[in-house]
Design a protein around this motif. Structure first.
Motif, PDB file in Angstrom:
ATOM      1  N   HIS A 115      -2.421  12.332   3.742  1.00 58.39           N
ATOM      2  CA  HIS A 115      -2.206  11.107   2.955  1.00 58.39           C
ATOM      3  C   HIS A 115      -3.488  10.277   2.852  1.00 58.39           C
ATOM      4  O   HIS A 115      -3.512   9.089   3.156  1.00 58.39           O
ATOM      5  CB  HIS A 115      -1.081  10.253   3.548  1.00 58.39           C
ATOM      6  CG  HIS A 115       0.244  10.919   3.535  1.00 58.39           C
ATOM      7  ND1 HIS A 115       0.882  11.307   2.385  1.00 58.39           N
ATOM      8  CD2 HIS A 115       1.066  11.291   4.544  1.00 58.39           C
ATOM      9  CE1 HIS A 115       2.037  11.859   2.678  1.00 58.39           C
ATOM     10  NE2 HIS A 115       2.173  11.876   3.986  1.00 58.39           N
ATOM     11  N   VAL A 138       0.858  -1.181   0.000  1.00 60.97           N
ATOM     12  CA  VAL A 138       0.000   0.000   0.000  1.00 60.97           C
ATOM     13  C   VAL A 138       0.892   1.228   0.000  1.00 60.97           C
ATOM     14  O   VAL A 138       1.859   1.307   0.761  1.00 60.97           O
ATOM     15  CB  VAL A 138      -0.918   0.029   1.246  1.00 60.97           C
ATOM     16  CG1 VAL A 138      -1.740   1.311   1.286  1.00 60.97           C
ATOM     17  CG2 VAL A 138      -1.815  -1.182   1.287  1.00 60.97           C
ATOM     18  N   GLU A 177       2.411   6.253  -8.200  1.00 58.95           N
ATOM     19  CA  GLU A 177       2.087   5.581  -6.936  1.00 58.95           C
ATOM     20  C   GLU A 177       1.711   4.115  -7.162  1.00 58.95           C
ATOM     21  O   GLU A 177       2.064   3.245  -6.373  1.00 58.95           O
ATOM     22  CB  GLU A 177       0.945   6.325  -6.225  1.00 58.95           C
ATOM     23  CG  GLU A 177       1.310   7.728  -5.775  1.00 58.95           C
ATOM     24  CD  GLU A 177       1.215   8.770  -6.883  1.00 58.95           C
ATOM     25  OE1 GLU A 177       1.686   9.898  -6.656  1.00 58.95           O
ATOM     26  OE2 GLU A 177       0.670   8.472  -7.971  1.00 58.95           O
ATOM     27  N   SER A 230      -5.200   9.712   0.017  1.00 54.86           N
ATOM     28  CA  SER A 230      -5.237   8.921  -1.212  1.00 54.86           C
ATOM     29  C   SER A 230      -4.304   7.724  -1.050  1.00 54.86           C
ATOM     30  O   SER A 230      -3.331   7.779  -0.299  1.00 54.86           O
ATOM     31  CB  SER A 230      -4.784   9.776  -2.401  1.00 54.86           C
ATOM     32  OG  SER A 230      -5.666  10.862  -2.586  1.00 54.86           O
ATOM     33  N   TRP A 231      -4.622   6.633  -1.764  1.00 55.42           N
ATOM     34  CA  TRP A 231      -3.792   5.434  -1.637  1.00 55.42           C
ATOM     35  C   TRP A 231      -3.896   4.569  -2.875  1.00 55.42           C
ATOM     36  O   TRP A 231      -4.853   4.636  -3.623  1.00 55.42           O
ATOM     37  CB  TRP A 231      -4.168   4.617  -0.398  1.00 55.42           C
ATOM     38  CG  TRP A 231      -5.642   4.337  -0.262  1.00 55.42           C
ATOM     39  CD1 TRP A 231      -6.547   5.073   0.439  1.00 55.42           C
ATOM     40  CD2 TRP A 231      -6.377   3.262  -0.861  1.00 55.42           C
ATOM     41  NE1 TRP A 231      -7.801   4.514   0.309  1.00 55.42           N
ATOM     42  CE2 TRP A 231      -7.731   3.403  -0.480  1.00 55.42           C
ATOM     43  CE3 TRP A 231      -6.038   2.191  -1.682  1.00 55.42           C
ATOM     44  CZ2 TRP A 231      -8.721   2.510  -0.888  1.00 55.42           C
ATOM     45  CZ3 TRP A 231      -7.026   1.310  -2.092  1.00 55.42           C
ATOM     46  CH2 TRP A 231      -8.354   1.481  -1.680  1.00 55.42           C
ATOM     47  N   ARG A 244       0.472   5.320   0.438  1.00 56.15           N
ATOM     48  CA  ARG A 244      -0.427   6.426   0.798  1.00 56.15           C
ATOM     49  C   ARG A 244       0.240   7.732   0.388  1.00 56.15           C
ATOM     50  O   ARG A 244       1.458   7.865   0.502  1.00 56.15           O
ATOM     51  CB  ARG A 244      -0.712   6.400   2.295  1.00 56.15           C
ATOM     52  CG  ARG A 244      -1.485   5.156   2.725  1.00 56.15           C
ATOM     53  CD  ARG A 244      -1.687   5.126   4.232  1.00 56.15           C
ATOM     54  NE  ARG A 244      -2.369   6.303   4.714  1.00 56.15           N
ATOM     55  CZ  ARG A 244      -3.683   6.420   4.885  1.00 56.15           C
ATOM     56  NH1 ARG A 244      -4.463   5.407   4.625  1.00 56.15           N
ATOM     57  NH2 ARG A 244      -4.215   7.532   5.318  1.00 56.15           N
ATOM     58  N   TYR A 245      -0.577   8.691  -0.060  1.00 53.94           N
ATOM     59  CA  TYR A 245      -0.006   9.943  -0.551  1.00 53.94           C
ATOM     60  C   TYR A 245      -1.073  11.024  -0.583  1.00 53.94           C
ATOM     61  O   TYR A 245      -2.263  10.764  -0.419  1.00 53.94           O
ATOM     62  CB  TYR A 245       0.620   9.747  -1.938  1.00 53.94           C
ATOM     63  CG  TYR A 245      -0.337   9.193  -2.975  1.00 53.94           C
ATOM     64  CD1 TYR A 245      -1.025  10.035  -3.848  1.00 53.94           C
ATOM     65  CD2 TYR A 245      -0.566   7.819  -3.079  1.00 53.94           C
ATOM     66  CE1 TYR A 245      -1.903   9.532  -4.789  1.00 53.94           C
ATOM     67  CE2 TYR A 245      -1.439   7.305  -4.019  1.00 53.94           C
ATOM     68  CZ  TYR A 245      -2.104   8.162  -4.864  1.00 53.94           C
ATOM     69  OH  TYR A 245      -2.983   7.654  -5.789  1.00 53.94           O
ATOM     70  N   THR A 274      -6.749   2.010  -6.701  1.00 55.98           N
ATOM     71  CA  THR A 274      -6.326   3.347  -6.298  1.00 55.98           C
ATOM     72  C   THR A 274      -7.549   4.148  -5.891  1.00 55.98           C
ATOM     73  O   THR A 274      -8.575   4.120  -6.576  1.00 55.98           O
ATOM     74  CB  THR A 274      -5.597   4.067  -7.456  1.00 55.98           C
ATOM     75  OG1 THR A 274      -4.422   3.327  -7.768  1.00 55.98           O
ATOM     76  CG2 THR A 274      -5.222   5.484  -7.084  1.00 55.98           C
TER      77      THR A 274
END
Length: 132
Positions: free
Chosen positions: A77, A65, A122, A79-80, A67-68, A95
Motif C-alpha cells: 500500500h 487518507v 481512491e 500509493s496514497w 492507501r492502496y 495523490t
C-alpha cells in the motif's frame, strides 16, 4: 502561647470567610462588575465565537487518507490519496502513485466537494471519508 496562636488563626480565618462572603454577595462590587456587566460580556464573547467560526470554516479541517496498491504486482500500500478540505468542500486532493522504478504525484483542486478533472476511485473515496 500555642493556644493563643491557634485562636488567632481561627479568628483570622473567620474574618477572611466573612469578607469573601460579603464580596460574593455584592458588598464589595464596583460599578460595571458582576451581573450588571454580564450582558455586554456575553454579547462580546458571542461576537468573538462567531468570528472564530467564520475563520474556522475556511480551515482545511476535513481530511482523509486512502492507501492502496496502484499496481497488482506490488504490495505494501505504497500509493496514497489524501483529501484536504474546508467546511464548504473546497481544497485539494493529492495523490502519489508508487511504481517499481518511479513515483508520480498529482494534485487536483476541489470546489464544493467536486472536481473539474476526473477523479480516481481512491480520490473519490478520500473525499467521501473527509466529508464524513
Amino acid at each position: 502561647m500555642e493556644i493563643a496562636l491557634a485562636c488567632l488563626a481561627i479568628v483570622l480565618a473567620a474574618i477572611a470567610l466573612v469578607v469573601s462572603l460579603a464580596n460574593a454577595r455584592g458588598g464589595g462590587r464596583r460599578r460595571g462588575d458582576g451581573v450588571d456587566a454580564l450582558p455586554e460580556d456575553v454579547h462580546g464573547l458571542r461576537q468573538e465565537v462567531a468570528a472564530l467560526r467564520r475563520e474556522a470554516a475556511d480551515a482545511l479541517k476535513h481530511l482523509a487518507v486512502v492507501r492502496y496498491d496502484a499496481f497488482g504486482d506490488m504490495g505494501g500500500h505504497l500509493s496514497w490519496s489524501v483529501a484536504l478540505l474546508d467546511d464548504g468542500g473546497n481544497g485539494v486532493t493529492i495523490t502519489s502513485i508508487h511504481g517499481r522504478s518511479e513515483a508520480r504525484t498529482y494534485a487536483k483542486s476541489i470546489s464544493a466537494w467536486k472536481c473539474e478533472q476526473q477523479l480516481s476511485p481512491e480520490e473519490e473515496e478520500a473525499i467521501s471519508h473527509a466529508r464524513g
